[in-house]
Enzyme design. Structure first.
Site, PDB file in Angstrom:
ATOM      1  N   ASN A  43      -3.967  -1.146  -2.300  1.00 57.92           N
ATOM      2  CA  ASN A  43      -4.359  -2.549  -2.145  1.00 57.92           C
ATOM      3  C   ASN A  43      -4.644  -3.314  -3.429  1.00 57.92           C
ATOM      4  O   ASN A  43      -4.483  -4.538  -3.465  1.00 57.92           O
ATOM      5  CB  ASN A  43      -5.594  -2.641  -1.245  1.00 57.92           C
ATOM      6  CG  ASN A  43      -5.335  -2.075   0.136  1.00 57.92           C
ATOM      7  OD1 ASN A  43      -4.380  -2.451   0.791  1.00 57.92           O
ATOM      8  ND2 ASN A  43      -6.176  -1.159   0.567  1.00 57.92           N
ATOM      9  N   TYR A  44      -5.101  -2.631  -4.490  1.00 54.45           N
ATOM     10  CA  TYR A  44      -5.565  -3.353  -5.671  1.00 54.45           C
ATOM     11  C   TYR A  44      -4.758  -3.093  -6.940  1.00 54.45           C
ATOM     12  O   TYR A  44      -4.899  -3.827  -7.916  1.00 54.45           O
ATOM     13  CB  TYR A  44      -7.039  -3.018  -5.943  1.00 54.45           C
ATOM     14  CG  TYR A  44      -7.965  -3.543  -4.873  1.00 54.45           C
ATOM     15  CD1 TYR A  44      -8.312  -4.885  -4.825  1.00 54.45           C
ATOM     16  CD2 TYR A  44      -8.486  -2.700  -3.897  1.00 54.45           C
ATOM     17  CE1 TYR A  44      -9.144  -5.380  -3.836  1.00 54.45           C
ATOM     18  CE2 TYR A  44      -9.322  -3.189  -2.897  1.00 54.45           C
ATOM     19  CZ  TYR A  44      -9.644  -4.529  -2.878  1.00 54.45           C
ATOM     20  OH  TYR A  44     -10.470  -5.017  -1.894  1.00 54.45           O
ATOM     21  N   LEU A  45      -3.957  -2.033  -6.956  1.00 53.06           N
ATOM     22  CA  LEU A  45      -3.222  -1.684  -8.169  1.00 53.06           C
ATOM     23  C   LEU A  45      -1.771  -2.126  -8.058  1.00 53.06           C
ATOM     24  O   LEU A  45      -1.069  -1.740  -7.116  1.00 53.06           O
ATOM     25  CB  LEU A  45      -3.286  -0.169  -8.399  1.00 53.06           C
ATOM     26  CG  LEU A  45      -4.691   0.418  -8.590  1.00 53.06           C
ATOM     27  CD1 LEU A  45      -4.614   1.923  -8.722  1.00 53.06           C
ATOM     28  CD2 LEU A  45      -5.378  -0.199  -9.797  1.00 53.06           C
TER      29      LEU A  45
END
Length: 756
Positions: A713-715
């Site tokens: 989700n964030y990388l």
């Protein structure tokens, strides 16, 4: 002598522990586990031995199982003469096993006074007995021989059976399988919709054609069998259909700790009574007097029956499920077949929530077609609702990505049916998200300068906004959403922090201006951190806390919407969440540069990647409880490490002996080849040991950190793909099949020189 030398060599040889890089002093890099030691047991010479037979275990392997000897068949020697006699009998048994005749020594006269005066009659009698025993031996010898042969045949067949299960493939078969796998991968790649190579639609348009079958509804409730009853105050009670269904929901959870919680029980009983008839409400007024025992037993029996299904029954269930997937699990998006993520409507049940949720135990009501809004293309075939029902609404909105939606009754949240993670719509959304975060990189310094200036502002709302932005930027805190009192669990984000959630320390643990955070974040995960901050932030927080109680808002002039409105004015598309994505991705890229060396082996490179990922997970507070089997799996791994160390020690000892022999006997090619083989064995053992030690370190460091959340989700996946190409690490080692499908766009377009 050779064995003694090896043993001494084992004691002297010591394996040098591999030095592993560490991220910080807070993180452990050693694997926990009990050390397994191996001891040689000396074999005791026993006069009487218990015969052993092979017994096949449940997993198909043979194990030796001792049989209980018969009382008359073997006697333990209790005196020297009996010991001699027993040894002679053993010799006889060995001789007979070879198929030779031998007279029993026990019938021959023993030396000594007691046997010197044998009478002729006793002598002839003894001869007759001896002759009869010889005949018996002649008969028994072939029988024993054939029995032994049969046992060997059985063992051989068992061995062949095991080999057939794990039959080694030929080189041709291995090559064919490899080629088939490559061909399948190529076909999959060819059939993949490479949407990222096509022109994008105009702003706001997500699709031009969308057709699907609508959601799949769970089956209707089936009445209890006649032999299963609900009891109230010791008496049988026949419940109405709706009340009986809700009672079964509670019965299915009887063994769970939820049903012991006061909040859960109260919420359940309140909602259950609403489903009852007037007469049932009048009768059932105390949950403690309710007996769900038979309902619970029936549920357990069904679960057990599912576990014990035959192969054919399991196959039938699997085929039935596949038919449902084939019908409802796919849609047609712009003439391409795409997989739907969650096409099944969630069945009714009791709400659990995360942590101590105030609404746990409430009834999640059954969703009917009348509750569902359908979204599809104008020119498509509109999904047909179940018989006797109709949809709440049918719309054709191509500016949204969902296929169906409805509102659940517990928290009033809108639920959606959307496409799978590897679909075009999801992939485009991810790509856009990471591109916005990437743009922030060029603007972040200006934004930071702006909120540092705002820390001096005399307007309270501006000052609070600046402090909140400082926390969101530096600590990757979630912004937090406004919630009504009691609507959900007591979880907070940055903007909804209360006075009770922070403590200010002028000096703490050698640092000045320290803020101590302690609150429940998303999914009721505790966030606890002690952070040194700049003096301006510390002074502002002191000002915000004046004349406030524990339950008062820290940022009483600020909301998430005010914050995001300000951010979007600074940069189009910028929200507080973009800061979290940006900080996560930039942290990964920086850590990979610091931690990874191209000269490292594959295992060390993967460890470095996981450590970089863990730095992100710690920043984002992605925690998890250690797996239940963690201690056992670590102990097993540590035992393997110790065993491998012993093998390495032995291999080094053998290499030393081989070198010594080669040096003594001169340049013998065979001895030189032996030395090379021993060197290769030592190297192989060292590589395997290093791999295991790295694996143990990795497991220990990540036991309470969830690496998957940030990775998905964030990388920005392009950072990982570029790193894999630069470091010559297969992408398969970082992303599994599902993740590779999700990030197919990134894997295809990324070059090794990519910079976030």
């Amino acid at each position: 002598m050779g064995g003694e030398k090896n043993a001494k060599g084992d004691e002297k040889a010591k394996h040098k522990p591999t030095k592993l890089k560490r991220l910080s002093g807070q993180e452990s890099a050693g694997a926990a586990g009990d050390k397994a030691s191996t001891k040689n047991r000396s074999a005791h010479a026993l006069i009487a031995k218990s015969p052993k037979s092979t017994e096949k275990t449940h997993n198909g392997r043979s194990q030796m199982k001792g049989k209980t000897p018969k009382k008359d068949s073997v006697k333990t020697a209790s005196s020297p003469s009996e010991a001699v006699k027993q040894e002679q009998e053993d010799d006889d048994f060995t001789t007979k096993q070879r198929g030779l005749k031998r007279k029993r020594i026990k019938d021959e006269p023993m030396e000594g006074p007691s046997h010197s005066t044998a009478t002729p009659s006793s002598s002839s009698k003894r001869k007759r007995n001896q002759h009869r025993q010889e005949e018996e031996c002649d008969e028994e010898a072939p029988k024993k021989k054939s029995k032994k042969k049969t046992e060997k045949t059985v063992k051989k067949e068992e061995g062949e059976h095991l080999i057939s299960k794990k039959a080694k493939k030929t080189k041709t078969e291995i090559e064919e399988a490899k080629q088939l796998k490559i061909k399948k991968k190529e076909e999959e790649e060819q059939s993949r919709w490479r949407w990222w190579e096509e022109e994008k639609y105009e702003d706001g348009v997500k699709w031009k054609f969308l057709e699907h079958k609508g959601p799949y509804f769970p089956p209707e409730y089936q009445l209890l069998p006649d032999n299963v009853h609900f009891y109230y105050d010791g008496k049988k009670v026949k419940l109405s259909l709706a009340a009986e269904e809700v009672a079964l929901f509670f019965a299915q959870m009887l063994d769970h700790e939820y049903t012991t919680k006061t909040v859960f029980r109260e919420n359940f009983f309140t909602d259950w009574r609403q489903e009852m008839t007037h007469e049932e409400r009048k009768l059932i007024q105390d949950l403690d007097k309710c007996d769900f025992g038979e309902l619970s037993a029936m549920h357990k029996a069904k679960v057990e029956a599912r576990k014990n299904m035959t192969k054919e029954e399991k196959l039938a269930v699997k085929e039935a499920n596949q038919r449902i997937v084939d019908e409802y699990g796919f849609c047609l998006l712009d003439q391409h077949k795409e997989r739907i993520g969650n096409f099944k409507i969630e069945p009714p049940g009791l709400f659990r929530g995360r942590g101590e949720h105030p609404k746990q135990g409430m009834l999640k009501k059954r969703i009917q077609p009348e509750d569902v809004i359908i979204n599809c293309g104008k020119e498509s075939c509109i999904p047909v609702p179940p018989a006797g029902h109709r949809w709440k609404k049918v719309q054709h909105d191509n500016s949204v990505t969902w296929l169906a939606s409805w509102t659940e009754n517990i928290q009033g949240l809108i639920k959606y049916i959307m496409l799978n993670a590897n679909s075009k719509l999801k992939g485009e959304k991810d790509w856009e998200k990471f591109e916005v975060a990437r743009k922030l990189k060029s603007r972040v310094d200006d934004i930071r300068n702006q909120y540092n200036k705002d820390l001096k502002s005399k307007e309270m709302v501006v000052r609070q906004r600046a402090v909140a932005l400082y926390f969101i930027d530096k600590l990757a805190l979630r912004a937090g959403n406004e919630k009504e009192e009691g609507e959900s669990a007591d979880t907070v984000g940055c903007c909804s922090l209360r006075v009770e959630h922070i403590t200010l320390h002028e000096k703490l643990e050698g640092n000045e201006c320290v803020v101590e955070f302690d609150f429940l974040g998303k999914d009721s995960i505790r966030y606890y951190n002690k952070v040194p901050v700049i003096r301006r932030v510390f002074k502002s927080l002191t000002l915000f806390l004046e004349n406030k109680k524990a339950g008062d808002d820290l940022f009483d002039r600020l909301t998430t919407s005010i914050l995001n409105k300000h951010l979007s004015a600074l940069m189009p598309g910028l929200t507080a969440k973009v800061f979290r994505t940006y900080n996560a991705s930039i942290t990964l890229q920086q850590q990979l540069k610091v931690l990874t060396n191209k000269s490292d082996n594959l295992a060390e490179k993967i460890l470095s990647y996981n450590r970089a990922n863990r730095a992100v997970a710690i920043l984002c507070n992605h925690q998890r409880a250690p797996p239940k089997t963690f201690d056992q799996s670590m102990a097993n791994l540590q035992a393997k490490i110790e065993s491998r160390k012993e093998q390495l020690s032995l291999a080094k000892s053998e290499l030393k002996e081989a070198k010594k022999e080669a040096k003594t006997k001169g340049s013998d090619p065979k001895l030189q080849q032996l030395v090379e083989r021993k060197k290769a064995a030592v190297q192989r053992c060292e590589e395997q040991l290093l791999k295991m030690e790295v694996q143990a370190t990795d497991r220990e460091e990540n036991k309470q950190i969830a690496l998957g959340t940030s990775k998905l989700n964030y990388l920005d996946p392009r950072i990982s793909v570029a790193w894999c190409k630069t470091m010559e690490v297969p992408v398969e080692k970082i992303y599994n099949k599902t993740q590779r499908d999700k990030f197919a766009w990134a894997i295809d377009m990324t070059e090794e020189d990519f910079e976030f």
